[in-house]
Design a protein around this motif. Structure first.
Motif, PDB file in Angstrom:
ATOM      1  N   VAL A 242      -5.043  13.121  14.931  1.00 16.58           N
ATOM      2  CA  VAL A 242      -5.241  14.454  15.251  1.00 16.58           C
ATOM      3  C   VAL A 242      -4.316  15.228  14.425  1.00 16.58           C
ATOM      4  O   VAL A 242      -4.690  16.160  13.564  1.00 16.58           O
ATOM      5  CB  VAL A 242      -5.198  14.958  16.731  1.00 16.58           C
ATOM      6  CG1 VAL A 242      -5.161  16.443  16.858  1.00 16.58           C
ATOM      7  CG2 VAL A 242      -6.215  14.386  17.548  1.00 16.58           C
ATOM      8  N   ALA A 243      -3.053  14.947  14.322  1.00 14.15           N
ATOM      9  CA  ALA A 243      -2.181  15.486  13.264  1.00 14.15           C
ATOM     10  C   ALA A 243      -2.571  15.359  11.905  1.00 14.15           C
ATOM     11  O   ALA A 243      -2.484  16.439  11.234  1.00 14.15           O
ATOM     12  CB  ALA A 243      -0.573  15.181  13.513  1.00 14.15           C
ATOM     13  N   ALA A 244      -2.942  14.448  11.301  1.00 16.66           N
ATOM     14  CA  ALA A 244      -3.432  14.084  10.064  1.00 16.66           C
ATOM     15  C   ALA A 244      -4.570  14.933   9.877  1.00 16.66           C
ATOM     16  O   ALA A 244      -4.784  15.576   8.712  1.00 16.66           O
ATOM     17  CB  ALA A 244      -3.983  12.727   9.859  1.00 16.66           C
ATOM     18  N   ALA A 245      -5.569  15.253  10.637  1.00 19.09           N
ATOM     19  CA  ALA A 245      -6.559  16.008  10.509  1.00 19.09           C
ATOM     20  C   ALA A 245      -6.333  17.457  10.539  1.00 19.09           C
ATOM     21  O   ALA A 245      -6.681  18.075   9.717  1.00 19.09           O
ATOM     22  CB  ALA A 245      -7.716  15.865  11.744  1.00 19.09           C
ATOM     23  N   ALA A 246      -5.472  17.913  11.341  1.00 16.14           N
ATOM     24  CA  ALA A 246      -4.900  19.154  11.042  1.00 16.14           C
ATOM     25  C   ALA A 246      -4.280  19.647   9.984  1.00 16.14           C
ATOM     26  O   ALA A 246      -4.505  20.638   9.217  1.00 16.14           O
ATOM     27  CB  ALA A 246      -3.922  19.458  12.127  1.00 16.14           C
ATOM     28  N   ALA A 247      -3.620  18.480   9.227  1.00 20.71           N
ATOM     29  CA  ALA A 247      -2.818  18.727   7.806  1.00 20.71           C
ATOM     30  C   ALA A 247      -4.023  18.748   6.812  1.00 20.71           C
ATOM     31  O   ALA A 247      -4.081  19.689   5.912  1.00 20.71           O
ATOM     32  CB  ALA A 247      -1.898  17.434   7.735  1.00 20.71           C
ATOM     33  N   LEU A 248      -4.985  17.838   7.065  1.00 22.76           N
ATOM     34  CA  LEU A 248      -6.229  17.750   5.945  1.00 22.76           C
ATOM     35  C   LEU A 248      -6.813  19.274   5.919  1.00 22.76           C
ATOM     36  O   LEU A 248      -7.140  19.730   4.869  1.00 22.76           O
ATOM     37  CB  LEU A 248      -7.390  16.779   6.490  1.00 22.76           C
ATOM     38  CG  LEU A 248      -8.405  16.439   5.398  1.00 22.76           C
ATOM     39  CD1 LEU A 248      -7.950  15.758   4.341  1.00 22.76           C
ATOM     40  CD2 LEU A 248      -9.571  15.968   6.535  1.00 22.76           C
ATOM     41  N   GLN A 249      -7.023  19.684   6.948  1.00 23.34           N
ATOM     42  CA  GLN A 249      -7.793  21.038   7.419  1.00 23.34           C
ATOM     43  C   GLN A 249      -6.818  22.229   6.694  1.00 23.34           C
ATOM     44  O   GLN A 249      -7.443  23.118   6.126  1.00 23.34           O
ATOM     45  CB  GLN A 249      -8.282  21.363   8.968  1.00 23.34           C
ATOM     46  CG  GLN A 249      -9.286  20.279   9.099  1.00 23.34           C
ATOM     47  CD  GLN A 249      -9.601  20.273  10.704  1.00 23.34           C
ATOM     48  OE1 GLN A 249      -8.326  20.679  11.569  1.00 23.34           O
ATOM     49  NE2 GLN A 249     -10.572  19.945  11.517  1.00 23.34           N
ATOM     50  N   SER A 250      -5.646  21.928   7.097  1.00 25.06           N
ATOM     51  CA  SER A 250      -4.764  22.976   6.344  1.00 25.06           C
ATOM     52  C   SER A 250      -4.731  23.153   5.117  1.00 25.06           C
ATOM     53  O   SER A 250      -4.683  24.284   4.440  1.00 25.06           O
ATOM     54  CB  SER A 250      -3.415  22.904   7.210  1.00 25.06           C
ATOM     55  OG  SER A 250      -2.333  23.784   6.716  1.00 25.06           O
ATOM     56  N   THR A 251      -4.348  21.977   4.215  1.00 28.15           N
ATOM     57  CA  THR A 251      -4.468  22.155   2.751  1.00 28.15           C
ATOM     58  C   THR A 251      -5.852  22.331   2.129  1.00 28.15           C
ATOM     59  O   THR A 251      -5.942  23.089   1.280  1.00 28.15           O
ATOM     60  CB  THR A 251      -3.991  20.554   2.184  1.00 28.15           C
ATOM     61  OG1 THR A 251      -5.090  19.655   2.790  1.00 28.15           O
ATOM     62  CG2 THR A 251      -2.506  20.321   2.708  1.00 28.15           C
ATOM     63  N   HIS A 252      -7.217  22.044   2.939  1.00 25.54           N
ATOM     64  CA  HIS A 252      -8.295  22.555   2.338  1.00 25.54           C
ATOM     65  C   HIS A 252      -8.331  23.921   2.527  1.00 25.54           C
ATOM     66  O   HIS A 252      -8.660  24.673   1.710  1.00 25.54           O
ATOM     67  CB  HIS A 252      -9.188  21.641   3.502  1.00 25.54           C
ATOM     68  CG  HIS A 252     -10.612  22.369   3.057  1.00 25.54           C
ATOM     69  ND1 HIS A 252     -11.496  22.144   1.920  1.00 25.54           N
ATOM     70  CD2 HIS A 252     -11.397  23.176   4.020  1.00 25.54           C
ATOM     71  CE1 HIS A 252     -12.488  22.751   2.312  1.00 25.54           C
ATOM     72  NE2 HIS A 252     -12.697  23.513   3.402  1.00 25.54           N
ATOM     73  N   ALA A 253      -7.852  24.851   3.778  1.00 23.23           N
ATOM     74  CA  ALA A 253      -7.855  26.055   3.742  1.00 23.23           C
ATOM     75  C   ALA A 253      -7.193  26.655   2.667  1.00 23.23           C
ATOM     76  O   ALA A 253      -7.471  27.770   1.822  1.00 23.23           O
ATOM     77  CB  ALA A 253      -7.490  26.493   5.207  1.00 23.23           C
ATOM     78  N   ALA A 254      -5.898  26.116   2.330  1.00 17.43           N
ATOM     79  CA  ALA A 254      -5.027  26.576   1.397  1.00 17.43           C
ATOM     80  C   ALA A 254      -5.817  26.493   0.016  1.00 17.43           C
ATOM     81  O   ALA A 254      -5.672  27.612  -0.788  1.00 17.43           O
ATOM     82  CB  ALA A 254      -3.652  26.074   1.307  1.00 17.43           C
ATOM     83  N   GLU A 255      -6.283  25.437  -0.388  1.00 11.93           N
ATOM     84  CA  GLU A 255      -6.890  25.365  -1.541  1.00 11.93           C
ATOM     85  C   GLU A 255      -8.145  26.128  -1.799  1.00 11.93           C
ATOM     86  O   GLU A 255      -8.389  26.903  -2.868  1.00 11.93           O
ATOM     87  CB  GLU A 255      -7.113  23.944  -1.930  1.00 11.93           C
ATOM     88  CG  GLU A 255      -6.083  22.793  -1.911  1.00 11.93           C
ATOM     89  CD  GLU A 255      -5.314  23.360  -3.431  1.00 11.93           C
ATOM     90  OE1 GLU A 255      -5.817  23.273  -4.287  1.00 11.93           O
ATOM     91  OE2 GLU A 255      -4.216  23.524  -3.187  1.00 11.93           O
ATOM     92  N   GLU A 256      -8.919  26.377  -0.777  1.00 10.58           N
ATOM     93  CA  GLU A 256     -10.088  27.116  -0.745  1.00 10.58           C
ATOM     94  C   GLU A 256      -9.641  28.646  -0.870  1.00 10.58           C
ATOM     95  O   GLU A 256     -10.337  29.493  -1.543  1.00 10.58           O
ATOM     96  CB  GLU A 256     -10.715  27.011   0.731  1.00 10.58           C
ATOM     97  CG  GLU A 256     -11.500  25.854   0.722  1.00 10.58           C
ATOM     98  CD  GLU A 256     -12.740  25.907   0.021  1.00 10.58           C
ATOM     99  OE1 GLU A 256     -13.736  26.505  -0.017  1.00 10.58           O
ATOM    100  OE2 GLU A 256     -12.767  25.117  -1.238  1.00 10.58           O
ATOM    101  N   ALA A 257      -8.539  28.985  -0.313  1.00  7.33           N
ATOM    102  CA  ALA A 257      -7.776  30.454  -0.473  1.00  7.33           C
ATOM    103  C   ALA A 257      -7.445  30.463  -2.113  1.00  7.33           C
ATOM    104  O   ALA A 257      -7.936  31.684  -2.607  1.00  7.33           O
ATOM    105  CB  ALA A 257      -6.966  30.593   0.508  1.00  7.33           C
ATOM    106  N   GLU A 258      -6.980  29.569  -2.436  1.00  8.84           N
ATOM    107  CA  GLU A 258      -6.455  29.458  -4.070  1.00  8.84           C
ATOM    108  C   GLU A 258      -7.626  29.933  -4.904  1.00  8.84           C
ATOM    109  O   GLU A 258      -7.357  30.583  -5.794  1.00  8.84           O
ATOM    110  CB  GLU A 258      -5.660  28.290  -4.265  1.00  8.84           C
ATOM    111  CG  GLU A 258      -5.025  28.353  -5.593  1.00  8.84           C
ATOM    112  CD  GLU A 258      -4.514  27.073  -5.832  1.00  8.84           C
ATOM    113  OE1 GLU A 258      -4.335  26.391  -7.174  1.00  8.84           O
ATOM    114  OE2 GLU A 258      -3.665  26.698  -5.135  1.00  8.84           O
TER     115      GLU A 258
END
Length: 397
Positions: A242-258
């Motif tokens: 669950v923690a790894a999924a949260a990190a995955l989703q977080s960096t995806h969101a950051a890259e999408e915003a970039e």
């Protein structure tokens, strides 16, 4: 003168006999003896009866003591066994509760429902647990003497024996039911964990822009789940997932915003193309207005790293102008050149002597992929590689 005889006189006993007749002394002696014999016989019969009753009562008491001791031992064993099963079931219930706390989008809905049902039944059973700790009951401290007291003590022991036997039977039945419920939780837990992998693949696919390190950690967490069964550390492994999924989703969101903005769709198209030819090497992208001095006035620039860790990964940096001019074959050739650097990690043995001086390899790889325009494949800047290297590069896909 004649003499006449005179009757002699006799003396009667003093007082009359009860019958009005005289009783000889010998008869009185025999009567007294008879009554004495009768009394003694009655006494002996009564004594024998008491002794027999006492002996029988002692036998009943001994049997009651033996049965009571056996019941105490059986009850203690049943209680200990039930307590051990209950401890294992309690651990399973805790693991299930922690596992079920995983967010719904990260687990299979049907498997989660089945585990929740099994865990609920286990909790309900444990909430209605019978007594499993049996204190030794009160019992006579010494053997009574009187047979009536012995019988009373025997009845007390027999009553305690029946009570302990019933408690032991309840404990055994509880332990058996608890074992079945615990096994059901285990089976449901195994299915729950097994069903996570397909969901995890969908989660990763939905977060394509995530950074490489977080993607690798997410994959590792999924592998750790798949490689082991339900057990004491299942909750910790699910928490890690669950923690790894949260990190995955977080960096995806950051890259999408970039990469958001007017060039978003073109950037996505560029990244999709690069990943499609990278042979499974993990790619992440950075976008910038200028890269190694190129990016304005129609120029374009890019860089790439390569790393053999975890099967290969790379960070590719591209100028915004590549997205702006996407559709031009020159831009596709340039991106292919950068992927040629990235795929080095997969084909290290083929790259050979070009591992350190990597530009000739990247040019050869782009040419081998069909991009012959020297303005895009890097040939104009780094020179044309040997035909041997171009052919060698075709073995790396």
């Amino acid at each position: 003168m004649t003499l006449e005889s005179v009757p002699s006189a006799t003396l009667d006993p003093i007082g009359p006999s009860p019958s009005g007749r005289d009783i000889p002394p010998s008869r009185r002696s025999r009567a007294a003896t008879a009554w004495t014999v009768v009394g003694v016989a009655i006494f002996l019969l009564l004594s024998a009866a008491v002794l027999a009753a006492t002996a029988i009562a002692n036998l009943r008491f001994d049997a009651a003591v033996v049965a009571h001791r056996a019941a105490v031992a059986d009850a203690a064993a049943a209680g200990e066994s039930a307590a051990a099963v209950e401890a294992d079931a309690g651990a399973s219930a805790e693991i299930a509760a922690a596992a079920l706390a995983a967010p719904d989008p990260l687990v299979d809905a049907a498997a989660k429902s089945a585990l929740a049902t099994a865990a609920g039944e286990l909790d309900t059973l444990m909430a209605a647990a019978p007594e499993t700790e049996f204190a030794e009951p009160n019992r006579p401290l010494s053997r009574p003497v009187w047979f009536a007291d012995l019988d009373a003590a025997s009845e007390l022991l027999n009553g305690e024996t029946r009570r302990l036997t019933d408690l032991a039977a309840d404990a055994d039945a509880y332990a058996a039911d608890l074992t079945v419920a615990d096994e059901t939780v285990t089976v449901s837990g195994d299915a729950y964990i097994e069903a996570i992998a397909p969901v995890a693949a969908a989660v990763e696919g939905a977060n394509g822009s995530a950074r490489n390190v977080e993607r690798i950690e997410f994959r590792n967490s999924v592998e750790q789940l798949a490689s082991s069964a339900w057990g004491y550390d299942a909750a910790a492994r699910i928490d890690a997932y669950v923690a790894a999924a949260a990190a995955l989703q977080s960096t995806h969101a950051a890259e999408e915003a970039e990469k958001a903005g007017p060039l978003y769709d073109r950037r996505v198209a560029v990244e999709t193309y690069a990943r499609s030819i990278a042979g499974g090497v993990l790619l992440e992208f950075d976008w910038a207005p200028i890269v190694i001095g190129y990016g304005d006035n129609g120029s374009a620039g890019g860089t790439a790293t390569w790393d053999t860790w975890e099967g290969g990964l790379s960070t590719i940096t591209l100028s915004n102008s590549i997205a702006e001019q996407w559709g031009d074959p020159v831009m596709a050739a340039l991106v292919t050149h950068e992927v040629g650097h990235a795929i080095t990690s997969k084909c290290y043995d083929l790259v050979g002597e070009y591992a350190d001086d990597n530009e000739p390899w990247a040019v050869a790889w782009a040419i081998g992929m069909g991009h012959t325009d020297p303005n895009g494949n890097g040939e104009w800047l780094y020179g044309r590689p040997s035909d041997e290297l171009i052919e060698r590069s075709k073995g790396c896909r």
